[in-house]
Design a protein around this motif. Sequence first.
Motif, PDB file in Angstrom:
ATOM      1  N   GLY A 235       1.502  27.194  63.173  1.00  0.00           N
ATOM      2  CA  GLY A 235       1.785  27.537  61.782  1.00  0.00           C
ATOM      3  C   GLY A 235       1.384  26.498  60.769  1.00  0.00           C
ATOM      4  O   GLY A 235       1.858  26.519  59.631  1.00  0.00           O
ATOM      5  N   PHE A 236       0.475  25.587  61.132  1.00  0.00           N
ATOM      6  CA  PHE A 236       0.008  24.567  60.202  1.00  0.00           C
ATOM      7  C   PHE A 236      -1.428  24.858  59.774  1.00  0.00           C
ATOM      8  O   PHE A 236      -2.223  25.407  60.543  1.00  0.00           O
ATOM      9  CB  PHE A 236       0.067  23.176  60.832  1.00  0.00           C
ATOM     10  N   GLU A 237      -1.754  24.454  58.559  1.00  0.00           N
ATOM     11  CA  GLU A 237      -3.124  24.545  58.073  1.00  0.00           C
ATOM     12  C   GLU A 237      -3.590  23.177  57.595  1.00  0.00           C
ATOM     13  O   GLU A 237      -2.782  22.354  57.145  1.00  0.00           O
ATOM     14  CB  GLU A 237      -3.239  25.565  56.941  1.00  0.00           C
ATOM     15  N   LEU A 238      -4.883  22.941  57.704  1.00  0.00           N
ATOM     16  CA  LEU A 238      -5.454  21.662  57.296  1.00  0.00           C
ATOM     17  C   LEU A 238      -5.504  21.574  55.781  1.00  0.00           C
ATOM     18  O   LEU A 238      -6.061  22.445  55.119  1.00  0.00           O
ATOM     19  CB  LEU A 238      -6.863  21.511  57.881  1.00  0.00           C
ATOM     20  N   GLU A 239      -4.920  20.510  55.244  1.00  0.00           N
ATOM     21  CA  GLU A 239      -4.959  20.284  53.805  1.00  0.00           C
ATOM     22  C   GLU A 239      -6.097  19.354  53.416  1.00  0.00           C
ATOM     23  O   GLU A 239      -6.806  19.599  52.441  1.00  0.00           O
ATOM     24  CB  GLU A 239      -3.629  19.690  53.329  1.00  0.00           C
ATOM     25  N   SER A 240      -6.297  18.279  54.182  1.00  0.00           N
ATOM     26  CA  SER A 240      -7.348  17.321  53.856  1.00  0.00           C
ATOM     27  C   SER A 240      -7.687  16.473  55.079  1.00  0.00           C
ATOM     28  O   SER A 240      -6.913  16.411  56.041  1.00  0.00           O
ATOM     29  CB  SER A 240      -6.914  16.410  52.698  1.00  0.00           C
ATOM     30  N   THR A 241      -8.848  15.863  55.045  1.00  0.00           N
ATOM     31  CA  THR A 241      -9.333  15.015  56.126  1.00  0.00           C
ATOM     32  C   THR A 241      -9.873  13.715  55.528  1.00  0.00           C
ATOM     33  O   THR A 241     -10.522  13.735  54.476  1.00  0.00           O
ATOM     34  CB  THR A 241     -10.461  15.709  56.913  1.00  0.00           C
ATOM     35  N   TYR A 242      -9.608  12.599  56.214  1.00  0.00           N
ATOM     36  CA  TYR A 242     -10.066  11.299  55.737  1.00  0.00           C
ATOM     37  C   TYR A 242     -10.707  10.527  56.883  1.00  0.00           C
ATOM     38  O   TYR A 242     -10.205  10.551  58.013  1.00  0.00           O
ATOM     39  CB  TYR A 242      -8.900  10.476  55.187  1.00  0.00           C
ATOM     40  N   PRO A 243     -11.810   9.834  56.616  1.00  0.00           N
ATOM     41  CA  PRO A 243     -12.457   9.047  57.673  1.00  0.00           C
ATOM     42  C   PRO A 243     -11.743   7.721  57.913  1.00  0.00           C
ATOM     43  O   PRO A 243     -11.125   7.163  57.006  1.00  0.00           O
ATOM     44  CB  PRO A 243     -13.860   8.810  57.103  1.00  0.00           C
ATOM     45  N   MET A 244     -11.824   7.236  59.134  1.00  0.00           N
ATOM     46  CA  MET A 244     -11.374   5.887  59.469  1.00  0.00           C
ATOM     47  C   MET A 244     -12.633   5.086  59.823  1.00  0.00           C
ATOM     48  O   MET A 244     -13.008   4.952  60.992  1.00  0.00           O
ATOM     49  CB  MET A 244     -10.372   5.919  60.620  1.00  0.00           C
ATOM     50  N   ARG A 245     -13.285   4.587  58.806  1.00  0.00           N
ATOM     51  CA  ARG A 245     -14.616   3.984  58.980  1.00  0.00           C
ATOM     52  C   ARG A 245     -14.598   2.722  59.829  1.00  0.00           C
ATOM     53  O   ARG A 245     -15.550   2.439  60.555  1.00  0.00           O
ATOM     54  CB  ARG A 245     -15.230   3.696  57.613  1.00  0.00           C
ATOM     55  N   PHE A 246     -13.522   1.959  59.763  1.00  0.00           N
ATOM     56  CA  PHE A 246     -13.459   0.732  60.549  1.00  0.00           C
ATOM     57  C   PHE A 246     -13.442   1.019  62.049  1.00  0.00           C
ATOM     58  O   PHE A 246     -13.846   0.177  62.853  1.00  0.00           O
ATOM     59  CB  PHE A 246     -12.223  -0.086  60.163  1.00  0.00           C
ATOM     60  N   ASP A 247     -12.958   2.198  62.426  1.00  0.00           N
ATOM     61  CA  ASP A 247     -12.864   2.506  63.850  1.00  0.00           C
ATOM     62  C   ASP A 247     -14.226   2.502  64.531  1.00  0.00           C
ATOM     63  O   ASP A 247     -14.331   2.147  65.708  1.00  0.00           O
ATOM     64  CB  ASP A 247     -12.190   3.866  64.047  1.00  0.00           C
ATOM     65  N   ALA A 248     -15.263   2.883  63.815  1.00  0.00           N
ATOM     66  CA  ALA A 248     -16.600   2.897  64.404  1.00  0.00           C
ATOM     67  C   ALA A 248     -17.014   1.496  64.851  1.00  0.00           C
ATOM     68  O   ALA A 248     -17.632   1.327  65.915  1.00  0.00           O
ATOM     69  CB  ALA A 248     -17.611   3.447  63.404  1.00  0.00           C
ATOM     70  N   TYR A 249     -16.668   0.484  64.067  1.00  0.00           N
ATOM     71  CA  TYR A 249     -17.007  -0.899  64.417  1.00  0.00           C
ATOM     72  C   TYR A 249     -16.100  -1.435  65.510  1.00  0.00           C
ATOM     73  O   TYR A 249     -16.556  -2.069  66.469  1.00  0.00           O
ATOM     74  CB  TYR A 249     -16.903  -1.785  63.171  1.00  0.00           C
ATOM     75  N   TYR A 250     -14.812  -1.177  65.372  1.00  0.00           N
ATOM     76  CA  TYR A 250     -13.825  -1.659  66.325  1.00  0.00           C
ATOM     77  C   TYR A 250     -14.065  -1.058  67.712  1.00  0.00           C
ATOM     78  O   TYR A 250     -14.089  -1.775  68.731  1.00  0.00           O
ATOM     79  CB  TYR A 250     -12.430  -1.314  65.798  1.00  0.00           C
ATOM     80  N   VAL A 251     -14.252   0.264  67.770  1.00  0.00           N
ATOM     81  CA  VAL A 251     -14.493   0.936  69.044  1.00  0.00           C
ATOM     82  C   VAL A 251     -15.830   0.504  69.635  1.00  0.00           C
ATOM     83  O   VAL A 251     -15.953   0.291  70.845  1.00  0.00           O
ATOM     84  CB  VAL A 251     -14.438   2.471  68.865  1.00  0.00           C
TER      85      VAL A 251
END
Length: 286
Positions: A224-240
């Motif tokens: 019963g949930f709908e997506l309201e918004s999405t945000y990137p976690m840009r630092f994760d690309a470097y950390y991972v």
Amino acid sequence: MIKNNTLFLKTKDFSVSGEVFELHQNDACDFLETLPRPLKQDLPSYYNSSQYVSHQTSKRNLFDWAYFFVRWFTLKKKIKLISRFSFERQTLLDYGAGVGYFVRSTRSAGWESIGIESSVEARKAANLILENSIFDESHTKKLKSKSQSIISLWHVLEHLPDLKQNIKEFDRLLSQDGRLIVAVPNFKSYDAQYFKNFWAAYDVPRHLWHFSPKSIVRLFSEFGFELESTYPMRFDAYYVSLLSTKYKYGKMSIAKAFFIGFQSNLRAKRSGHYSSLIYVFKRKKT
């Protein structure tokens, strides 16, 4: 959970056991499952490592310093995110709170915040600094229905063995106008495609489920949930990517990690497939 599935790839537990696991894909649902899945009572042994940095309170090496810097930066971004929402009562439940940094930060920002954490050691470390702030999973049963304005899971959903049962409990606890905030890795990202079985965010068998944007939205829609918004976690690309270079080449390469992380974020500007994404869900309108 996956009935009709295909083998996606094989990888191994690089940080604790060295055991090999398979990731199986359901094409219709667009998510991966780690198999064989350890028994629930055996899962804690796979977290028994000094390399498991989310439960640490001290810095020992380059990777730890990178992790703590990213955590400091992202804490500020997380507080900014939740401050966008207006509630009559600002209550927050951080599920999978680790050593409690987010709970303490939100309390300082005026929220009535508590955390849930399965690790006894992490709870002890958190409560030494801020007493009665982090509890075990059984504490959710003591909370009133519809009592939480925000429930957050920062890289936690992928760890939950009782995934759908947990989401049912979040549904019970979340207020009618509340927000469910979920951050998970995205196996559709460029860094995942580049490193393949060495991609650190697979982190088997601690990560039991592996999501794409399509599959995470579909999962929560069932409840019963709908997506309201999405945000990137840009630092994760470097950390991972930094940890992935260690797995692939035997040692960390800052230059290589920066290049792959930059490429991943650059490509994600067009595709939307960042290394990790934050999803904000609200209840569907009836």
